[in-house]
Design a protein around this motif. Structure first.
Motif, mmCIF file in Angstrom:
data_model
loop_
_atom_site.group_PDB
_atom_site.id
_atom_site.type_symbol
_atom_site.label_atom_id
_atom_site.label_comp_id
_atom_site.label_asym_id
_atom_site.label_seq_id
_atom_site.Cartn_x
_atom_site.Cartn_y
_atom_site.Cartn_z
ATOM 1 N N ASP A 16 -19.967 -60.180 -53.499
ATOM 2 C CA ASP A 16 -21.246 -59.852 -54.124
ATOM 3 C C ASP A 16 -22.259 -59.329 -53.115
ATOM 4 O O ASP A 16 -23.177 -58.585 -53.478
ATOM 5 C CB ASP A 16 -21.796 -61.093 -54.832
ATOM 6 C CG ASP A 16 -23.180 -60.880 -55.410
ATOM 7 O OD1 ASP A 16 -23.294 -60.136 -56.408
ATOM 8 O OD2 ASP A 16 -24.148 -61.448 -54.866
ATOM 9 N N LEU A 17 -22.103 -59.678 -51.839
ATOM 10 C CA LEU A 17 -23.051 -59.232 -50.820
ATOM 11 C C LEU A 17 -23.059 -57.704 -50.677
ATOM 12 O O LEU A 17 -24.041 -57.127 -50.226
ATOM 13 C CB LEU A 17 -22.719 -59.877 -49.468
ATOM 14 C CG LEU A 17 -22.905 -61.397 -49.397
ATOM 15 C CD1 LEU A 17 -22.463 -61.921 -48.043
ATOM 16 C CD2 LEU A 17 -24.359 -61.758 -49.661
ATOM 17 N N LEU A 18 -21.958 -57.067 -51.070
ATOM 18 C CA LEU A 18 -21.903 -55.605 -51.004
ATOM 19 C C LEU A 18 -22.862 -54.959 -51.997
ATOM 20 O O LEU A 18 -23.222 -53.788 -51.855
ATOM 21 C CB LEU A 18 -20.476 -55.120 -51.276
ATOM 22 C CG LEU A 18 -19.441 -55.471 -50.209
ATOM 23 C CD1 LEU A 18 -18.035 -55.160 -50.708
ATOM 24 C CD2 LEU A 18 -19.735 -54.707 -48.917
ATOM 25 N N ARG A 19 -23.263 -55.721 -53.007
ATOM 26 C CA ARG A 19 -24.195 -55.204 -54.022
ATOM 27 C C ARG A 19 -25.553 -55.895 -53.943
ATOM 28 O O ARG A 19 -26.292 -55.913 -54.913
ATOM 29 C CB ARG A 19 -23.603 -55.392 -55.421
ATOM 30 C CG ARG A 19 -22.467 -54.433 -55.743
ATOM 31 C CD ARG A 19 -21.906 -54.667 -57.142
ATOM 32 N NE ARG A 19 -20.970 -53.619 -57.513
ATOM 33 C CZ ARG A 19 -21.272 -52.528 -58.213
ATOM 34 N NH1 ARG A 19 -22.517 -52.345 -58.619
ATOM 35 N NH2 ARG A 19 -20.357 -51.633 -58.510
ATOM 36 N N ALA A 20 -25.862 -56.464 -52.785
ATOM 37 C CA ALA A 20 -27.124 -57.183 -52.622
ATOM 38 C C ALA A 20 -28.185 -56.358 -51.903
ATOM 39 O O ALA A 20 -29.318 -56.826 -51.731
ATOM 40 C CB ALA A 20 -26.892 -58.488 -51.866
ATOM 41 N N GLY A 21 -27.831 -55.154 -51.465
ATOM 42 C CA GLY A 21 -28.812 -54.294 -50.792
ATOM 43 C C GLY A 21 -29.221 -54.789 -49.417
ATOM 44 O O GLY A 21 -30.306 -54.459 -48.940
ATOM 45 N N LEU A 22 -28.372 -55.589 -48.773
ATOM 46 C CA LEU A 22 -28.716 -56.159 -47.468
ATOM 47 C C LEU A 22 -28.652 -55.092 -46.377
ATOM 48 O O LEU A 22 -27.904 -54.120 -46.482
ATOM 49 C CB LEU A 22 -27.775 -57.317 -47.149
ATOM 50 C CG LEU A 22 -27.854 -58.498 -48.128
ATOM 51 C CD1 LEU A 22 -26.799 -59.543 -47.795
ATOM 52 C CD2 LEU A 22 -29.244 -59.119 -48.099
ATOM 53 N N PRO A 23 -29.420 -55.274 -45.294
ATOM 54 C CA PRO A 23 -29.468 -54.256 -44.231
ATOM 55 C C PRO A 23 -28.165 -54.166 -43.448
ATOM 56 O O PRO A 23 -27.344 -55.082 -43.465
ATOM 57 C CB PRO A 23 -30.619 -54.745 -43.333
ATOM 58 C CG PRO A 23 -30.705 -56.207 -43.593
ATOM 59 C CD PRO A 23 -30.344 -56.395 -45.034
ATOM 60 N N LYS A 24 -27.978 -53.056 -42.740
ATOM 61 C CA LYS A 24 -26.770 -52.851 -41.954
ATOM 62 C C LYS A 24 -26.737 -53.749 -40.729
ATOM 63 O O LYS A 24 -25.665 -54.055 -40.202
ATOM 64 C CB LYS A 24 -26.665 -51.380 -41.543
ATOM 65 C CG LYS A 24 -26.449 -50.435 -42.714
ATOM 66 C CD LYS A 24 -26.313 -49.001 -42.250
ATOM 67 C CE LYS A 24 -26.066 -48.056 -43.432
ATOM 68 N NZ LYS A 24 -25.947 -46.658 -42.990
ATOM 69 N N LEU A 25 -27.912 -54.135 -40.242
ATOM 70 C CA LEU A 25 -28.009 -55.058 -39.116
ATOM 71 C C LEU A 25 -28.536 -56.386 -39.634
ATOM 72 O O LEU A 25 -29.609 -56.439 -40.229
ATOM 73 C CB LEU A 25 -28.934 -54.502 -38.033
ATOM 74 C CG LEU A 25 -28.489 -53.206 -37.358
ATOM 75 C CD1 LEU A 25 -29.541 -52.745 -36.365
ATOM 76 C CD2 LEU A 25 -27.146 -53.390 -36.656
ATOM 77 N N CYS A 26 -27.781 -57.440 -39.390
ATOM 78 C CA CYS A 26 -28.157 -58.727 -39.961
ATOM 79 C C CYS A 26 -27.550 -59.846 -39.125
ATOM 80 O O CYS A 26 -26.451 -59.703 -38.577
ATOM 81 C CB CYS A 26 -27.661 -58.815 -41.406
ATOM 82 S SG CYS A 26 -28.282 -60.237 -42.315
ATOM 83 N N GLU A 27 -28.267 -60.947 -38.989
ATOM 84 C CA GLU A 27 -27.751 -62.141 -38.324
ATOM 85 C C GLU A 27 -27.324 -63.123 -39.402
ATOM 86 O O GLU A 27 -28.144 -63.565 -40.204
ATOM 87 C CB GLU A 27 -28.823 -62.763 -37.432
ATOM 88 C CG GLU A 27 -28.348 -63.986 -36.663
ATOM 89 C CD GLU A 27 -29.425 -64.584 -35.789
ATOM 90 O OE1 GLU A 27 -29.200 -65.683 -35.232
ATOM 91 O OE2 GLU A 27 -30.496 -63.954 -35.660
ATOM 92 N N SER A 28 -26.045 -63.464 -39.425
ATOM 93 C CA SER A 28 -25.539 -64.307 -40.506
ATOM 94 C C SER A 28 -24.775 -65.502 -39.947
ATOM 95 O O SER A 28 -24.152 -65.428 -38.884
ATOM 96 C CB SER A 28 -24.625 -63.505 -41.443
ATOM 97 O OG SER A 28 -23.508 -63.007 -40.738
ATOM 98 N N LEU A 29 -24.821 -66.593 -40.693
ATOM 99 C CA LEU A 29 -24.112 -67.819 -40.337
ATOM 100 C C LEU A 29 -23.339 -68.296 -41.554
ATOM 101 O O LEU A 29 -23.921 -68.523 -42.621
ATOM 102 C CB LEU A 29 -25.099 -68.896 -39.887
ATOM 103 C CG LEU A 29 -24.518 -70.297 -39.647
ATOM 104 C CD1 LEU A 29 -23.499 -70.266 -38.512
ATOM 105 C CD2 LEU A 29 -25.624 -71.299 -39.359
ATOM 106 N N ILE A 30 -22.019 -68.432 -41.411
ATOM 107 C CA ILE A 30 -21.176 -68.954 -42.479
ATOM 108 C C ILE A 30 -20.947 -70.439 -42.224
ATOM 109 O O ILE A 30 -20.575 -70.839 -41.116
ATOM 110 C CB ILE A 30 -19.836 -68.213 -42.545
ATOM 111 C CG1 ILE A 30 -20.069 -66.751 -42.919
ATOM 112 C CG2 ILE A 30 -18.900 -68.872 -43.540
ATOM 113 C CD1 ILE A 30 -18.825 -65.921 -42.943
ATOM 114 N N MET A 31 -21.156 -71.239 -43.247
ATOM 115 C CA MET A 31 -21.062 -72.689 -43.090
ATOM 116 C C MET A 31 -20.107 -73.277 -44.120
ATOM 117 O O MET A 31 -20.236 -73.026 -45.321
ATOM 118 C CB MET A 31 -22.449 -73.306 -43.249
ATOM 119 C CG MET A 31 -22.500 -74.776 -42.927
ATOM 120 S SD MET A 31 -24.202 -75.369 -42.925
ATOM 121 C CE MET A 31 -23.923 -77.088 -42.491
#
Length: 316
Positions: free
Chosen positions: A19-34
Motif C-alpha cells: 500500500d505504501l506505493l500508493r501513499a504518495g510518500l517521498p523518494k527520500l525517506c527514513e524508515s524503521l520496520i518493527m
C-alpha cells in the motif's frame, strides 16, 4: 520524512507494505520496520537456569514447564527478527533510495510500537488493519486501533487491494473546516502523486431536526435550519481555498458536499468511488457536539472503510 512501519508477517502487514506505493510518500525517506513477538516471558540468554532468573527454588516439574515457555519465547523473538529483516529487504526493493532499518523486540505489540515511536519520533506510523494473532482476529484490529488512538503522530491503517490494471490512484479527503481536516488537505498536497492521480474532497453536512417540544418554541424551531444553511455556506466558502491549495500542487481535485453522518458518508463514498485511501483529521468530522470526543468519527472511519485510511495529526 520519518516512517515507522509495524510488521508481523501476516497478509495484512504484507498488504500494508504494498500500500505504501500508493501513499504518495517521498523518494527520500527514513524508515524503521518493527516486529514485535507477542510473548510475556523475557527469553533468557543461553542455558541460564530458571531458578537463577527468578531467585526462587522451583521443583523440577515446574522448572521444566517454565523452561519450555522460555524456549518458545526465544523462538518467537527469533522469528520476529527474521520477519523484520525480510520486510526490510522487501521495502528496500520497493524504495531503493530510502534509508531502511529494522528492529525486533517482545511484549505487547501496541505498547512496544507506541513506546518506540516516542523515541523515533516518526511523522507517520503504518499498521495493518488486522494482525495475525488469534486475539487480534477476535477483536478486529485491536492493536491497530490502540496505535491509532494513542499515537502522537499521523497513523495509516493500511488495507490491501487487488489491482487488475494500472488504475490511477484515487485519494479521498474528509473535510469539515476544522484544523484536523485542513491538516489532511495539507498532507495530501505535500505528497508526491502520479500525474494520473485523482483527488476528491468530501464534506458531510448532518442536518439537525428539532424535537417535538422544540417546535413549540419559534426561535429554536428556526435555529437548526439557519445553522445548517450557515454551515453549508461556510464549507462552500472554504472549498475555494482547499481546491486552490490542491491545484497549486498540480493535483486535479473536486469538492463535493454530501448530506448525512460523516461516519457513513465517508465510508460509502470511498467504497462507491473505489478509493485507494481516505485522509481524515484526527479530531475532525464529528457532529457539532461529537467533535469534543477527540476523533470518534476518524476512528470509526478507520475501522469500517474498505480502503486504507490515514488519520492526520498536527504535531506540537
Amino acid at each position: 520524512m520519518k516512517v515507522l512501519i509495524a510488521y508481523d508477517g501476516s497478509r495484512c502487514s504484507d498488504a500494508a507494505l504494498d500500500d505504501l506505493l500508493r501513499a504518495g510518500l517521498p523518494k527520500l525517506c527514513e524508515s524503521l520496520i518493527m516486529s514485535v513477538a507477542e510473548v510475556w516471558l523475557p527469553p533468557p540468554n543461553g542455558d541460564t537456569d530458571v531458578s537463577e532468573i527468578t531467585g526462587i527454588r522451583l521443583d523440577p516439574e515446574t522448572q521444566k514447564t517454565i523452561q519450555e515457555h522460555y524456549q518458545d519465547a526465544k523462538k518467537d523473538v527469533a522469528e520476529a527478527a527474521t520477519l523484520a529483516n525480510h520486510a526490510k529487504k522487501r521495502l528496500q526493493r520497493m524504495f531503493p533510495r530510502w534509508n531502511v532499518e529494522s528492529e525486533s523486540t517482545y511484549g505487547s505489540p501496541a505498547w512496544e510500537i507506541l513506546t518506540r515511536a516516542d523515541d523515533f519520533r516518526p511523522d507517520l506510523i503504518v499498521v495493518g488493519s488486522h494482525g495475525r494473532s488469534a486475539i487480534s482476529r477476535f477483536f478486529l484490529g485491536s492493536i491497530s486501533q490502540k496505535v491509532l488512538t494513542e499515537a502522537r503522530c499521523s497513523v495509516r491503517v493500511a488495507r490491501g487491494r487487488i489491482d487488475v490494471d494500472d488504475a490511477p490512484t484515487r485519494v479521498l479527503i474528509g473535510f469539515d473546516g476544522s484544523k484536523g481536516s485542513q491538516a489532511a488537505v495539507d498532507t495530501v498536497a505535500a505528497r508526491h502523486w502520479s500525474d494520473s492521480s485523482e483527488i476528491r474532497v468530501i464534506a458531510a453536512v448532518e442536518d439537525l431536526t428539532p424535537s417535538a417540544i422544540e417546535r413549540f418554541v419559534p426561535p429554536i424551531d428556526h435555529m437548526p435550519l439557519e445553522m445548517n444553511e450557515s454551515e453549508r455556506q461556510n464549507i462552500e466558502s472554504l472549498s475555494t481555498a482547499v481546491l486552490k491549495k490542491l491545484q497549486s500542487a498540480r493535483l486535479p481535485a473536486t469538492f463535493h458536499v454530501r448530506p448525512g453522518n460523516p461516519k457513513d458518508v465517508l465510508v460509502e463514498e470511498a467504497e462507491h468511488w473505489n478509493a485507494d485511501c481516505l485522509f481524515v483529521g484526527a479530531n475532525a468530522l464529528g457532529g457539532r457536539m461529537e467533535r469534543f470526543l477527540l476523533g470518534s468519527t476518524s476512528a470509526a472511519v478507520a475501522a469500517r472503510a474498505h480502503c486504507s485510511v490515514e488519520v492526520v495529526r498536527v504535531q506540537a
